[in-house]
Design a protein around this motif. Structure first.
Motif, PDB file in Angstrom:
ATOM      1  N   LEU A  26      13.121  40.999  64.367  1.00 32.61           N
ATOM      2  CA  LEU A  26      12.968  40.639  62.916  1.00 32.61           C
ATOM      3  C   LEU A  26      13.666  39.431  62.580  1.00 32.61           C
ATOM      4  O   LEU A  26      14.935  39.189  62.863  1.00 32.61           O
ATOM      5  CB  LEU A  26      13.336  41.665  61.861  1.00 32.61           C
ATOM      6  CG  LEU A  26      13.206  41.524  60.362  1.00 32.61           C
ATOM      7  CD1 LEU A  26      11.683  41.264  59.951  1.00 32.61           C
ATOM      8  CD2 LEU A  26      13.710  42.803  59.624  1.00 32.61           C
ATOM      9  N   VAL A  27      12.831  38.455  61.926  1.00 31.64           N
ATOM     10  CA  VAL A  27      13.550  37.053  61.518  1.00 31.64           C
ATOM     11  C   VAL A  27      13.333  36.731  60.092  1.00 31.64           C
ATOM     12  O   VAL A  27      12.068  36.917  59.654  1.00 31.64           O
ATOM     13  CB  VAL A  27      12.836  36.070  62.280  1.00 31.64           C
ATOM     14  CG1 VAL A  27      13.366  34.470  61.657  1.00 31.64           C
ATOM     15  CG2 VAL A  27      13.353  36.019  63.530  1.00 31.64           C
ATOM     16  N   THR A  28      14.223  36.992  58.826  1.00 29.73           N
ATOM     17  CA  THR A  28      13.924  36.902  57.572  1.00 29.73           C
ATOM     18  C   THR A  28      14.540  35.465  57.092  1.00 29.73           C
ATOM     19  O   THR A  28      14.386  35.390  56.093  1.00 29.73           O
ATOM     20  CB  THR A  28      14.670  38.134  56.941  1.00 29.73           C
ATOM     21  OG1 THR A  28      16.053  37.910  57.313  1.00 29.73           O
ATOM     22  CG2 THR A  28      14.089  39.338  57.646  1.00 29.73           C
ATOM     23  N   ASN A  29      15.185  34.742  57.931  1.00 29.45           N
ATOM     24  CA  ASN A  29      15.780  33.221  57.155  1.00 29.45           C
ATOM     25  C   ASN A  29      16.075  32.381  58.493  1.00 29.45           C
ATOM     26  O   ASN A  29      15.932  32.939  59.393  1.00 29.45           O
ATOM     27  CB  ASN A  29      17.001  33.540  56.557  1.00 29.45           C
ATOM     28  CG  ASN A  29      18.014  34.245  57.094  1.00 29.45           C
ATOM     29  OD1 ASN A  29      18.480  34.241  58.174  1.00 29.45           O
ATOM     30  ND2 ASN A  29      18.566  35.421  56.354  1.00 29.45           N
ATOM     31  N   ALA A  30      16.450  31.195  58.070  1.00 31.52           N
ATOM     32  CA  ALA A  30      16.667  30.371  59.314  1.00 31.52           C
ATOM     33  C   ALA A  30      17.691  30.648  60.213  1.00 31.52           C
ATOM     34  O   ALA A  30      17.748  30.517  61.268  1.00 31.52           O
ATOM     35  CB  ALA A  30      16.939  28.763  58.731  1.00 31.52           C
ATOM     36  N   ASP A  31      18.643  31.450  59.550  1.00 31.41           N
ATOM     37  CA  ASP A  31      20.042  31.865  60.604  1.00 31.41           C
ATOM     38  C   ASP A  31      19.379  32.790  61.609  1.00 31.41           C
ATOM     39  O   ASP A  31      19.761  32.744  62.781  1.00 31.41           O
ATOM     40  CB  ASP A  31      20.964  32.396  59.560  1.00 31.41           C
ATOM     41  CG  ASP A  31      21.765  31.433  58.624  1.00 31.41           C
ATOM     42  OD1 ASP A  31      22.551  30.999  59.152  1.00 31.41           O
ATOM     43  OD2 ASP A  31      21.419  31.218  57.536  1.00 31.41           O
ATOM     44  N   TYR A  32      18.793  33.789  61.071  1.00 33.99           N
ATOM     45  CA  TYR A  32      18.113  34.638  62.217  1.00 33.99           C
ATOM     46  C   TYR A  32      17.184  34.061  63.197  1.00 33.99           C
ATOM     47  O   TYR A  32      16.995  34.682  64.352  1.00 33.99           O
ATOM     48  CB  TYR A  32      17.594  35.831  61.438  1.00 33.99           C
ATOM     49  CG  TYR A  32      18.957  37.009  60.952  1.00 33.99           C
ATOM     50  CD1 TYR A  32      19.827  37.283  61.791  1.00 33.99           C
ATOM     51  CD2 TYR A  32      18.991  37.072  59.649  1.00 33.99           C
ATOM     52  CE1 TYR A  32      20.852  38.334  61.622  1.00 33.99           C
ATOM     53  CE2 TYR A  32      20.310  37.808  59.260  1.00 33.99           C
ATOM     54  CZ  TYR A  32      21.021  38.482  60.230  1.00 33.99           C
ATOM     55  OH  TYR A  32      22.058  39.416  59.672  1.00 33.99           O
ATOM     56  N   ALA A  33      16.332  33.026  62.544  1.00 32.26           N
ATOM     57  CA  ALA A  33      15.629  32.275  63.619  1.00 32.26           C
ATOM     58  C   ALA A  33      16.284  31.792  64.505  1.00 32.26           C
ATOM     59  O   ALA A  33      15.850  31.385  65.868  1.00 32.26           O
ATOM     60  CB  ALA A  33      14.781  31.309  62.759  1.00 32.26           C
ATOM     61  N   LEU A  34      17.430  31.236  64.183  1.00 33.19           N
ATOM     62  CA  LEU A  34      18.439  30.906  65.440  1.00 33.19           C
ATOM     63  C   LEU A  34      18.920  31.494  66.344  1.00 33.19           C
ATOM     64  O   LEU A  34      18.984  31.476  67.508  1.00 33.19           O
ATOM     65  CB  LEU A  34      19.707  29.761  64.817  1.00 33.19           C
ATOM     66  CG  LEU A  34      20.473  29.152  65.676  1.00 33.19           C
ATOM     67  CD1 LEU A  34      19.984  28.023  66.022  1.00 33.19           C
ATOM     68  CD2 LEU A  34      21.826  28.863  64.731  1.00 33.19           C
ATOM     69  N   THR A  57       9.276  37.012  57.893  1.00 32.96           N
ATOM     70  CA  THR A  57       9.174  36.998  56.513  1.00 32.96           C
ATOM     71  C   THR A  57       8.724  35.661  55.825  1.00 32.96           C
ATOM     72  O   THR A  57       9.056  34.666  56.480  1.00 32.96           O
ATOM     73  CB  THR A  57      10.252  37.809  55.747  1.00 32.96           C
ATOM     74  OG1 THR A  57      11.451  37.010  55.689  1.00 32.96           O
ATOM     75  CG2 THR A  57      10.504  39.172  56.253  1.00 32.96           C
ATOM     76  N   GLY A  58       8.519  35.651  54.617  1.00 32.50           N
ATOM     77  CA  GLY A  58       8.282  34.316  53.925  1.00 32.50           C
ATOM     78  C   GLY A  58       9.593  33.415  53.538  1.00 32.50           C
ATOM     79  O   GLY A  58       9.518  32.299  53.215  1.00 32.50           O
ATOM     80  N   GLY A  59      10.754  33.974  54.134  1.00 28.58           N
ATOM     81  CA  GLY A  59      12.162  33.272  53.882  1.00 28.58           C
ATOM     82  C   GLY A  59      12.124  32.528  54.925  1.00 28.58           C
ATOM     83  O   GLY A  59      13.117  31.841  54.892  1.00 28.58           O
ATOM     84  N   VAL A  60      11.200  32.307  56.096  1.00 33.19           N
ATOM     85  CA  VAL A  60      11.468  31.516  57.019  1.00 33.19           C
ATOM     86  C   VAL A  60      10.479  30.451  56.983  1.00 33.19           C
ATOM     87  O   VAL A  60       9.346  30.555  56.918  1.00 33.19           O
ATOM     88  CB  VAL A  60      11.322  32.356  58.347  1.00 33.19           C
ATOM     89  CG1 VAL A  60      11.824  31.547  59.594  1.00 33.19           C
ATOM     90  CG2 VAL A  60      11.776  33.765  58.530  1.00 33.19           C
ATOM     91  N   GLU A  61      10.859  29.117  57.428  1.00 26.72           N
ATOM     92  CA  GLU A  61      10.184  28.036  57.476  1.00 26.72           C
ATOM     93  C   GLU A  61       9.448  27.731  58.413  1.00 26.72           C
ATOM     94  O   GLU A  61      10.128  28.208  59.595  1.00 26.72           O
ATOM     95  CB  GLU A  61      11.054  26.780  57.020  1.00 26.72           C
ATOM     96  CG  GLU A  61      11.517  26.770  55.570  1.00 26.72           C
ATOM     97  CD  GLU A  61      10.676  26.578  54.446  1.00 26.72           C
ATOM     98  OE1 GLU A  61       9.465  25.875  54.725  1.00 26.72           O
ATOM     99  OE2 GLU A  61      10.887  26.957  53.188  1.00 26.72           O
ATOM    100  N   PRO A  62       8.249  27.335  58.608  1.00 26.51           N
ATOM    101  CA  PRO A  62       7.688  27.207  59.875  1.00 26.51           C
ATOM    102  C   PRO A  62       8.575  26.467  60.972  1.00 26.51           C
ATOM    103  O   PRO A  62       8.400  26.557  62.213  1.00 26.51           O
ATOM    104  CB  PRO A  62       6.335  26.399  59.496  1.00 26.51           C
ATOM    105  CG  PRO A  62       6.108  26.598  58.066  1.00 26.51           C
ATOM    106  CD  PRO A  62       7.516  27.180  57.498  1.00 26.51           C
TER     107      PRO A  62
END
Length: 292
Positions: A26-34, A57-62
């Motif tokens: 689960l990725v909910t923001n840029a930190d967790y995308a990293l 979620t919508g909290g993550v930029e493309p």
């Protein structure tokens, strides 16, 4: 395989399923995308035939998600669960941390308790027979496909301070069988009148699955064991290393000096450069100094 069943609360997957089982994060923001970049690389290096699914979620930029496409994963957009306003108010970050403060470690500023409940959307992935959920702040250090043979609901104990913690589960790694019926039952139990889950999804899942099956602690090795219970640490047996509390990408966090070897390992997986064989790494100093 058919693509995931669409749901009005979330988007369609970017591609159809290609396997009968899946690792899910689960990725909910840029930190967790990293964090997911290191996790996905670590999973791919195990040569698993299972799919990798990233719920986001919508909290993550493309732009934050784009690097994940390197790892041939299925990106599935989702939203927060359809819960009551009263539930959402009780589980806002400020309320959760005031009523059930974290006293053993520090949650970073980007931690949002309500986001955690999105893990339950795993049960909507009915195109899979089994799913293994892994938090995005973790690494898979060897092939763990055997977990797909475990029953629902399987999780490792929340052991990071003492052996007394074995009675509590940690939801950073768990095995589940997707089912829309189970998902609906979860929503009803989750949003019961006055319900408050002090450790969010973790507390809820232990309540919903009171007879949960125990995974070995090595399948969700919490980083605080490195200095709290070093006698339990053996790199040769660790399947999943979980960076609970402070994250390895945070600069100079309060535990950085104590966890320096673990942070270095995470950075190697992030960049893909000089990734060591974990089995060859030095274990922490043992507490038992008695001579044989």
């Amino acid at each position: 395989m058919n693509p995931a069943t669409p749901h009005p609360e979330g988007g369609l997957p970017c591609s159809p399923a290609a396997a009968q089982d899946a690792f899910v994060t689960l990725v909910t923001n840029a930190d967790y995308a990293l964090g997911a970049r290191a996790l996905l690389r670590s999973i791919r290096l195990t040569r698993t035939p299972a799919d990798i699914v990233v719920l986001y979620t919508g909290g993550v930029e493309p732009a934050a998600l784009e690097p994940l496409t390197e790892f041939d994963c299925r990106l599935i957009e989702t939203e927060l669960l359809p819960l009551s306003d009263e539930f959402n108010a009780r589980h806002q970050r400020r309320n959760v941390h005031e009523l059930a403060p974290f006293t053993k470690g520090r949650k970073p500023d980007f931690h949002s308790p309500l986001d955690n409940f999105c893990k339950l959307r795993l049960w909507q992935l009915v195109e899979y027979q089994r799913c293994v959920f892994i938090d995005a702040d973790a690494l898979v250090l060897r092939n763990i496909d055997k977990l797909f043979l475990y029953p629902e609901f399987s999780a490792a104990p929340n052991v990071y301070e003492s052996l007394a913690d074995f009675h509590r589960l940690n939801s950073g790694v768990f095995v589940a069988k997707p089912s829309l019926e189970t998902f609906e039952n979860m929503l009803a139990a989750l949003d019961a009148p006055g319900a408050f889950w002090p450790r969010t999804d973790q507390t809820f899942l232990q309540s919903f699955f009171p007879d949960w099956h125990g995974l070995p602690v090595t399948m969700n090795m919490l980083q605080y064991l490195w200095f709290n219970l070093p006698d339990l640490w053996d790199w040769r047996s660790i399947g999943v290393l979980h960076y609970q509390y402070e994250k390895p990408w945070e600069k100079d966090h309060p535990r950085a000096d104590a966890l320096r070897p673990l942070i270095a390992l995470w950075n190697a997986y992030l960049t893909g450069e000089d990734i060591p064989d974990a089995a060859t790494l030095a274990n922490p100093a043992r507490t038992d100094t008695a001579s044989s």
